[in-house]
Write a protein that holds these residues in place. Structure first.
Motif, PDB file in Angstrom:
ATOM      1  N   ILE A  47       3.848   4.940  -2.288  1.00 22.07           N
ATOM      2  CA  ILE A  47       2.421   5.067  -2.109  1.00 22.07           C
ATOM      3  C   ILE A  47       2.500   5.604  -0.473  1.00 22.07           C
ATOM      4  O   ILE A  47       3.410   5.123   0.296  1.00 22.07           O
ATOM      5  CB  ILE A  47       1.515   3.801  -1.998  1.00 22.07           C
ATOM      6  CG1 ILE A  47       1.106   3.322  -3.511  1.00 22.07           C
ATOM      7  CG2 ILE A  47       0.298   3.789  -1.340  1.00 22.07           C
ATOM      8  CD1 ILE A  47       0.368   2.213  -3.706  1.00 22.07           C
ATOM      9  N   PHE A  52      -1.926   7.961  -2.600  1.00 20.00           N
ATOM     10  CA  PHE A  52      -2.675   6.838  -2.442  1.00 20.00           C
ATOM     11  C   PHE A  52      -2.410   5.806  -3.531  1.00 20.00           C
ATOM     12  O   PHE A  52      -2.678   4.415  -3.493  1.00 20.00           O
ATOM     13  CB  PHE A  52      -3.971   6.840  -1.938  1.00 20.00           C
ATOM     14  CG  PHE A  52      -4.326   7.586  -0.763  1.00 20.00           C
ATOM     15  CD1 PHE A  52      -3.883   6.792   0.337  1.00 20.00           C
ATOM     16  CD2 PHE A  52      -4.823   8.839  -0.405  1.00 20.00           C
ATOM     17  CE1 PHE A  52      -4.000   7.243   1.678  1.00 20.00           C
ATOM     18  CE2 PHE A  52      -4.881   9.333   0.798  1.00 20.00           C
ATOM     19  CZ  PHE A  52      -4.442   8.424   2.017  1.00 20.00           C
ATOM     20  N   THR A  53      -2.498   6.376  -4.879  1.00 20.18           N
ATOM     21  CA  THR A  53      -2.220   5.571  -5.952  1.00 20.18           C
ATOM     22  C   THR A  53      -0.790   5.106  -6.404  1.00 20.18           C
ATOM     23  O   THR A  53      -0.553   4.283  -7.071  1.00 20.18           O
ATOM     24  CB  THR A  53      -3.201   6.047  -7.094  1.00 20.18           C
ATOM     25  OG1 THR A  53      -2.437   7.268  -7.597  1.00 20.18           O
ATOM     26  CG2 THR A  53      -4.505   6.468  -6.731  1.00 20.18           C
ATOM     27  N   GLY A  54       0.117   5.972  -5.967  1.00 16.52           N
ATOM     28  CA  GLY A  54       1.614   5.919  -6.630  1.00 16.52           C
ATOM     29  C   GLY A  54       1.801   6.506  -7.849  1.00 16.52           C
ATOM     30  O   GLY A  54       2.837   6.040  -8.461  1.00 16.52           O
ATOM     31  N   ALA A  95      -2.549  -0.032   0.006  1.00 13.98           N
ATOM     32  CA  ALA A  95      -2.286  -0.037  -1.756  1.00 13.98           C
ATOM     33  C   ALA A  95      -2.970  -0.936  -2.353  1.00 13.98           C
ATOM     34  O   ALA A  95      -3.314  -2.019  -1.677  1.00 13.98           O
ATOM     35  CB  ALA A  95      -0.781  -0.048  -1.392  1.00 13.98           C
ATOM     36  N   ASP A  96      -3.322  -0.721  -3.590  1.00 15.27           N
ATOM     37  CA  ASP A  96      -3.955  -1.674  -4.337  1.00 15.27           C
ATOM     38  C   ASP A  96      -3.446  -1.290  -5.750  1.00 15.27           C
ATOM     39  O   ASP A  96      -4.037  -0.525  -6.587  1.00 15.27           O
ATOM     40  CB  ASP A  96      -5.268  -1.517  -4.435  1.00 15.27           C
ATOM     41  CG  ASP A  96      -6.092  -2.861  -5.108  1.00 15.27           C
ATOM     42  OD1 ASP A  96      -5.459  -3.381  -5.741  1.00 15.27           O
ATOM     43  OD2 ASP A  96      -7.360  -2.690  -4.957  1.00 15.27           O
ATOM     44  N   VAL A  97      -2.436  -2.054  -6.135  1.00 15.94           N
ATOM     45  CA  VAL A  97      -1.485  -1.619  -7.441  1.00 15.94           C
ATOM     46  C   VAL A  97      -1.677  -2.624  -8.390  1.00 15.94           C
ATOM     47  O   VAL A  97      -1.640  -3.862  -8.035  1.00 15.94           O
ATOM     48  CB  VAL A  97      -0.065  -1.483  -7.019  1.00 15.94           C
ATOM     49  CG1 VAL A  97       0.769  -1.296  -8.220  1.00 15.94           C
ATOM     50  CG2 VAL A  97       0.240  -0.323  -6.073  1.00 15.94           C
ATOM     51  N   LYS A 175      -1.822  -5.886  -3.306  1.00 12.85           N
ATOM     52  CA  LYS A 175      -2.680  -5.157  -2.405  1.00 12.85           C
ATOM     53  C   LYS A 175      -2.226  -5.186  -0.701  1.00 12.85           C
ATOM     54  O   LYS A 175      -1.859  -6.219  -0.154  1.00 12.85           O
ATOM     55  CB  LYS A 175      -4.326  -5.503  -2.311  1.00 12.85           C
ATOM     56  CG  LYS A 175      -5.182  -4.760  -1.353  1.00 12.85           C
ATOM     57  CD  LYS A 175      -6.565  -4.972  -1.670  1.00 12.85           C
ATOM     58  CE  LYS A 175      -7.134  -6.405  -0.988  1.00 12.85           C
ATOM     59  NZ  LYS A 175      -8.555  -6.645  -1.238  1.00 12.85           N
TER      60      LYS A 175
END
Length: 380
Positions: A47, A52-54, A95-97, A175
């Protein structure tokens, strides 16, 4: 020449220790030179401001961003969005994975006052962060000035290139946020490299917490961490030491109170420089001597003749081969203790002491104490 040889020696040591480090598994998480040849089903993701999302195949697609003017003649795919702008007094989610795996590397380089940027990390949808640290301090740069560090866990490279190699497992997702406490916008370049893979049942969660005492009271121990409850292992610390006294400041003992220790600890060190694996005040040829090795390091920031009037020091120690394990709880303190000319100890007062402690533990973790405000965090 001496400093160049020291840097070369540190790089050689780092390579040697990397070769000696043993992997605990072959799932693609704990990689080192001994298991890089092993095949894995782990999926590599990254990311940054360019993705931004990877997501797979989604990097470099931006048509607007911080550098779109520089790329105006080239267009999409030509470094349009290599950084982010974090607005004044706001929080940006880096990041929010969702998924299972581990963060393996973080790189950052920020503008602005690093003490006014708060890095937070959340595992598996938790409401309270497991990491809450001023950004510079997380990368062993707590005084707002970059010093080169060549260690296994943290590297700082010219100029203000911050790198973390702590392994950070997650089972449902993670996150990462950065809060900008300052009244000015800041720019942040960053990259978070992680893998999606199965996580072992005995994998603990990464934690990190900041503490500061300024000015430090007379004859009181500095509490680097307390109220760690649960099962886990302490894996290291970074310590900022600002002294307002003449002479030597590092006689204090570090103490580890493990599993309900009360008045006396299970582990008691013999001096500040001893815990950080140096000796005799870190002095050679009548001057402080910086060093950076895979597991330990020290640097001194010398006062100038105008604005920077105090001696300030940074120290780190990583317990990679010797983690301090606890079953119930852990508290870590260090004494602010100097030396009198007549051969007696000198309890210090007015020191500026702050620390970042790193540990792994099973969740849930205890609630962190409230982080100091912007004015109380800032280094003046």
């Amino acid at each position: 020449m001496k400093k160049n040889l020291t840097a070369v020696f540190a790089v050689i040591l780092l390579a040697c220790f990397s070769l000696l480090t043993q992997a605990q598994s072959h799932d693609g998480i704990g990689n080192n030179m001994n298991n890089l040849y092993r095949m894995s089903k782990a999926k590599t993701r990254s990311i940054s401001a360019e993705n931004f999302t990877g997501e797979k195949g989604k990097g470099g697609m931006a048509t607007e961003g911080t550098h779109q003017s520089a790329a105006r003649d080239l267009g999409q795919g030509w470094k349009v969005s290599p950084a982010i702008s974090i607005k004044a007094e706001s929080t940006f989610t880096l990041a929010d994975v969702q998924g299972q795996g581990a963060i393996q590397h973080i790189w950052m380089t920020p503008t602005g006052n690093w003490r006014n940027l708060i890095l937070r990390m959340y595992w598996d949808g938790e409401d309270e962060p497991s990491v809450e640290v001023p950004l510079g301090d997380f990368f062993c740069s707590g005084w707002g000035k970059s010093k080169q560090i060549s260690s296994l866990a943290v590297c700082v490279n010219p100029h203000n290139g911050f790198n973390s190699y702590w392994t950070m497992p997650f089972r449902k997702g993670y996150k990462v946020t950065v809060e900008n406490l300052s009244p000015k916008d800041v720019t942040l370049f960053f990259q978070i490299d992680y893998c999606l893979t199965d996580v072992e049942d005995d994998a603990a969660y990464f934690h990190s917490q900041f503490r500061r005492s300024n000015p430090h009271p007379y004859k009181e121990d500095f509490v680097m961490i307390d109220n760690i409850n649960g099962r886990g292992q302490y894996v290291g610390a970074y310590l900022n030491w600002g002294t307002n006294n003449s002479g030597w400041w590092g006689e204090g003992e570090i103490k580890f109170f493990i599993d309900d220790d009360e008045q006396f600890p299970t582990i008691c060190g013999t001096g500040t420089e001893d815990y950080f694996c140096g000796a005799y005040c870190f002095v050679e040829d009548n001057e402080y001597t910086d060093f950076s090795t895979p597991y330990t390091g020290f640097y001194a920031l010398t006062p100038d003749k105008l604005w920077n009037s105090q001696m300030r020091f940074g120290l780190y120690r990583w317990h990679v081969t010797d983690p301090i394990r606890f079953e119930k709880n852990l508290k870590v303190t260090i004494q602010a203790l100097g030396w009198r000319e007549d051969g007696r100890y000198l309890p210090l007062q007015g020191e500026d002491l702050s620390s970042v402690v790193f540990w792994y533990q099973a969740e849930p973790h205890s609630t962190f104490p409230e982080l100091p405000g912007k004015d109380e965090l800032t280094v003046y």
